[in-house]
Design a protein around this motif. Sequence first.
Motif, PDB file in Angstrom:
ATOM      1  N   VAL A 358       0.726  -1.147  -0.058  1.00  0.00           N
ATOM      2  CA  VAL A 358       0.072   0.040   0.047  1.00  0.00           C
ATOM      3  C   VAL A 358       0.951   1.342  -0.105  1.00  0.00           C
ATOM      4  CG1 VAL A 358      -1.807   1.245   1.292  1.00  0.00           C
ATOM      5  CG2 VAL A 358      -1.786  -1.145   1.318  1.00  0.00           C
ATOM      6  N   ALA A 359       0.706   2.099  -0.887  1.00  0.00           N
ATOM      7  CA  ALA A 359       1.379   3.409  -0.800  1.00  0.00           C
ATOM      8  C   ALA A 359       1.184   4.299   0.172  1.00  0.00           C
ATOM      9  CB  ALA A 359       1.020   4.269  -2.342  1.00  0.00           C
ATOM     10  N   ASP A 360       2.230   4.893   0.672  1.00  0.00           N
ATOM     11  CA  ASP A 360       2.181   6.203   1.488  1.00  0.00           C
ATOM     12  C   ASP A 360       1.654   5.795   3.062  1.00  0.00           C
ATOM     13  OD1 ASP A 360       3.007   7.822  -0.430  1.00  0.00           O
ATOM     14  OD2 ASP A 360       0.977   7.839  -1.087  1.00  0.00           O
ATOM     15  N   VAL A 361       2.177   4.487   3.483  1.00  0.00           N
ATOM     16  CA  VAL A 361       1.999   3.958   4.763  1.00  0.00           C
ATOM     17  C   VAL A 361       2.777   4.964   5.741  1.00  0.00           C
ATOM     18  CG1 VAL A 361       2.132   1.947   6.630  1.00  0.00           C
ATOM     19  CG2 VAL A 361       0.986   1.822   4.265  1.00  0.00           C
ATOM     20  N   SER A 362       2.262   5.587   6.437  1.00  0.00           N
ATOM     21  CA  SER A 362       3.089   6.369   7.353  1.00  0.00           C
ATOM     22  C   SER A 362       3.870   5.781   8.433  1.00  0.00           C
ATOM     23  CB  SER A 362       2.172   7.450   7.914  1.00  0.00           C
ATOM     24  OG  SER A 362       1.134   7.230   8.681  1.00  0.00           O
ATOM     25  N   HIS A 363       3.211   4.755   9.066  1.00  0.00           N
ATOM     26  CA  HIS A 363       3.778   4.326  10.197  1.00  0.00           C
ATOM     27  C   HIS A 363       3.598   2.861  10.165  1.00  0.00           C
ATOM     28  CE1 HIS A 363       3.515   8.422  11.646  1.00  0.00           C
ATOM     29  NE2 HIS A 363       4.528   8.124  12.490  1.00  0.00           N
ATOM     30  N   VAL A 364       4.350   1.976  10.610  1.00  0.00           N
ATOM     31  CA  VAL A 364       4.052   0.771  11.313  1.00  0.00           C
ATOM     32  C   VAL A 364       4.091   0.685  12.790  1.00  0.00           C
ATOM     33  CG1 VAL A 364       5.020  -1.660  11.051  1.00  0.00           C
ATOM     34  CG2 VAL A 364       4.859  -0.528   9.089  1.00  0.00           C
ATOM     35  N   ILE A 365       3.388   0.049  13.436  1.00  0.00           N
ATOM     36  CA  ILE A 365       3.624  -0.070  14.756  1.00  0.00           C
ATOM     37  C   ILE A 365       3.540  -1.590  15.301  1.00  0.00           C
ATOM     38  CG2 ILE A 365       2.392   0.429  16.978  1.00  0.00           C
ATOM     39  CD1 ILE A 365       1.159   2.864  15.789  1.00  0.00           C
ATOM     40  N   ASN A 366       4.466  -2.040  15.873  1.00  0.00           N
ATOM     41  CA  ASN A 366       4.608  -3.240  16.478  1.00  0.00           C
ATOM     42  C   ASN A 366       4.065  -3.258  18.063  1.00  0.00           C
ATOM     43  OD1 ASN A 366       6.118  -4.597  14.517  1.00  0.00           O
ATOM     44  ND2 ASN A 366       7.579  -3.248  14.687  1.00  0.00           N
ATOM     45  N   TYR A 367       2.377  -3.805  18.103  1.00  0.00           N
ATOM     46  CA  TYR A 367       2.012  -3.787  19.368  1.00  0.00           C
ATOM     47  C   TYR A 367       2.628  -4.764  20.440  1.00  0.00           C
ATOM     48  CZ  TYR A 367      -1.747  -3.013  22.808  1.00  0.00           C
ATOM     49  OH  TYR A 367      -2.460  -2.870  23.724  1.00  0.00           O
ATOM     50  N   GLN A 368       2.971  -5.829  19.464  1.00  0.00           N
ATOM     51  CA  GLN A 368       3.870  -6.921  20.418  1.00  0.00           C
ATOM     52  C   GLN A 368       5.510  -7.201  19.557  1.00  0.00           C
ATOM     53  OE1 GLN A 368       0.770  -9.828  19.728  1.00  0.00           O
ATOM     54  NE2 GLN A 368       0.801 -10.394  21.952  1.00  0.00           N
ATOM     55  N   LEU A 369       6.235  -7.420  20.351  1.00  0.00           N
ATOM     56  CA  LEU A 369       7.596  -7.849  19.679  1.00  0.00           C
ATOM     57  C   LEU A 369       7.537  -8.843  18.510  1.00  0.00           C
ATOM     58  CD1 LEU A 369      10.002  -7.650  22.724  1.00  0.00           C
ATOM     59  CD2 LEU A 369       9.316  -5.962  20.874  1.00  0.00           C
ATOM     60  N   PRO A 370       7.897  -8.753  17.502  1.00  0.00           N
ATOM     61  CA  PRO A 370       8.181  -9.893  16.720  1.00  0.00           C
ATOM     62  C   PRO A 370       9.310 -10.953  17.103  1.00  0.00           C
ATOM     63  CG  PRO A 370       9.542  -7.993  15.812  1.00  0.00           C
ATOM     64  CD  PRO A 370       8.690  -7.498  16.695  1.00  0.00           C
ATOM     65  N   MET A 371       9.089 -12.287  16.609  1.00  0.00           N
ATOM     66  CA  MET A 371       9.662 -13.435  17.204  1.00  0.00           C
ATOM     67  C   MET A 371      11.129 -13.518  16.457  1.00  0.00           C
ATOM     68  SD  MET A 371       8.120 -14.815  19.483  1.00  0.00           S
ATOM     69  CE  MET A 371       6.450 -14.825  19.878  1.00  0.00           C
ATOM     70  N   ARG A 379       7.916  -6.512   8.475  1.00  0.00           N
ATOM     71  CA  ARG A 379       6.889  -5.983   9.027  1.00  0.00           C
ATOM     72  C   ARG A 379       7.049  -4.316   8.724  1.00  0.00           C
ATOM     73  NH1 ARG A 379       5.393  -7.264  15.414  1.00  0.00           N
ATOM     74  NH2 ARG A 379       4.702  -9.492  15.066  1.00  0.00           N
ATOM     75  N   ILE A 380       8.299  -3.804   9.188  1.00  0.00           N
ATOM     76  CA  ILE A 380       8.499  -2.361   8.992  1.00  0.00           C
ATOM     77  C   ILE A 380       8.557  -2.020   7.638  1.00  0.00           C
ATOM     78  CG2 ILE A 380       9.423  -2.207  11.317  1.00  0.00           C
ATOM     79  CD1 ILE A 380      12.026  -1.460  10.093  1.00  0.00           C
ATOM     80  N   GLY A 381       8.981  -3.022   6.599  1.00  0.00           N
ATOM     81  CA  GLY A 381       9.145  -2.664   5.316  1.00  0.00           C
ATOM     82  C   GLY A 381       7.813  -2.418   4.404  1.00  0.00           C
ATOM     83  N   ARG A 382       6.965  -2.287   5.242  1.00  0.00           N
ATOM     84  CA  ARG A 382       5.418  -1.969   4.703  1.00  0.00           C
ATOM     85  C   ARG A 382       5.488  -0.246   4.640  1.00  0.00           C
ATOM     86  NH1 ARG A 382       5.071  -5.705   2.036  1.00  0.00           N
ATOM     87  NH2 ARG A 382       6.961  -6.236   3.032  1.00  0.00           N
ATOM     88  N   THR A 383       6.411   0.404   5.265  1.00  0.00           N
ATOM     89  CA  THR A 383       6.722   1.922   5.392  1.00  0.00           C
ATOM     90  C   THR A 383       7.958   2.301   4.433  1.00  0.00           C
ATOM     91  OG1 THR A 383       6.255   4.111   6.466  1.00  0.00           O
ATOM     92  CG2 THR A 383       7.582   2.138   7.622  1.00  0.00           C
ATOM     93  N   HIS A 391       8.029   5.554   9.315  1.00  0.00           N
ATOM     94  CA  HIS A 391       8.495   5.389  10.790  1.00  0.00           C
ATOM     95  C   HIS A 391       7.922   4.112  11.318  1.00  0.00           C
ATOM     96  CE1 HIS A 391       9.031   9.867  10.904  1.00  0.00           C
ATOM     97  NE2 HIS A 391       8.025   9.726  10.032  1.00  0.00           N
ATOM     98  N   ALA A 392       8.508   3.636  12.332  1.00  0.00           N
ATOM     99  CA  ALA A 392       8.351   2.360  12.891  1.00  0.00           C
ATOM    100  C   ALA A 392       8.533   2.455  14.354  1.00  0.00           C
ATOM    101  CB  ALA A 392       9.406   1.102  12.362  1.00  0.00           C
ATOM    102  N   ILE A 393       7.362   1.903  15.115  1.00  0.00           N
ATOM    103  CA  ILE A 393       7.349   2.189  16.530  1.00  0.00           C
ATOM    104  C   ILE A 393       6.944   0.704  16.937  1.00  0.00           C
ATOM    105  CG2 ILE A 393       5.855   3.144  18.412  1.00  0.00           C
ATOM    106  CD1 ILE A 393       5.232   5.226  16.425  1.00  0.00           C
TER     107      ILE A 393
END
Length: 397
Positions: A358-371, A379-383, A391-393
């Motif tokens: 999806v174009a222009d994803v402003s932020h990726v948020i990891n609510y839980q830590l990835p394994m 995950r964060i490559g979506r932005t 931005h990745a949080i």
Amino acid sequence: MNNTRKNTVPSNSSRPGNMDRRQVKKKKESTLDPRLFVKKAKPSGQAGFRTEKSFETLNLNPRLLANILAKGYQTLTTIQEQSIQPLLEGRDIMAISKTGSGKTAAFLIPIIEHALKDSRNYTALVVTPTRELALQIEEEFKSLVVGLQLYSATFIGGTNINSDYKQLERKLQVVVGTPGRLLDLSDRKLLKLNQVTTLVLDEFDRMLDMGFVNDVKKLINLIGKRDQTLLFSATLEPNQMQLISALLNNPIEVKVENSGGTNENIEQQTIQVPAGAEKFDLLSGLFKKPELDKVILFTETKRLADRLAKKLNQVGIAAGQIHGDKSQNFRNRMIEDFKKGNIRVLVATDVAARGIDVADVSHVINYQLPMTMDAYIHRIGRTGRAGKVGHAITFVN
């Protein structure tokens, strides 16, 4: 790597059902160091993302070139510059390049060029680990072949298999699918895998992991002798090299700088959740910032994804969710709503991490830590795609 073509690979297990629906059991706690999720962005912009080489230099079919330019593609990305010409020459390839760097066009453009030269006898099979990724690839293919009379179809789990029959009545130059459905269609004598001339494993690191490897081996054995094999991914698992060597014949290896690492265009930060604090309150508070306008929120479990989407909607933050328990129509609708801006947040599990384009994803948020770090990278490559800053949080307990 071996210089002798291997038409088959060892297979020591039968296919246990529809593998694109399988989920590998994970550990309950991530052991990753949270310091890995903090990094300042070093924006390279379009100049770092694209080369100065024009598509006009590739000597492509004029109608294909016109479609490429109509999409707004003017100069090649780094992965495209290093991959397209060898693929036009018929070479096998193992290509590693970060998410959002133009890998799909890097293999589709040579496929289309080959198909235009012999459309009656050419069939490319593109195998993906997720349904969403399969659909994205076919969407890109269709946009590149407008008016060229080349045809494709996507075959994935979660859809009515009866609808696949009609699509297979016509000659398809490109078949895209997930392993389980492709094998089902082959078992029913509807999909003739021995007619495949070019095999593509997209996100091959995931395709060759323990959840998919036996299905992939079965597909390869059914295909048998083929002209070309293409492996593309953002990461490489060293323990897969023996199998990779068996798949490829005298391949070119392309590893774009920073492959296997996180995108330099992504600003990465963590948020510490204080003892006794309500994590959801911290999450919802973030959305008071208007710059969080198109957000993908990752969880480890399907149940939590459903719960977070519901709670976000209840506090006035438009959200939807996608995961393996949702029907394909539902997942398609959620992604379309997200693209159009009808929802601000898309809550997802890792099963969808490699299929959301999806174009222009402003932020990726990891609510839980990835394994794993690979999961984090995808995950964060979506932005931060196409040279833009993202931005990745990541929440840390």
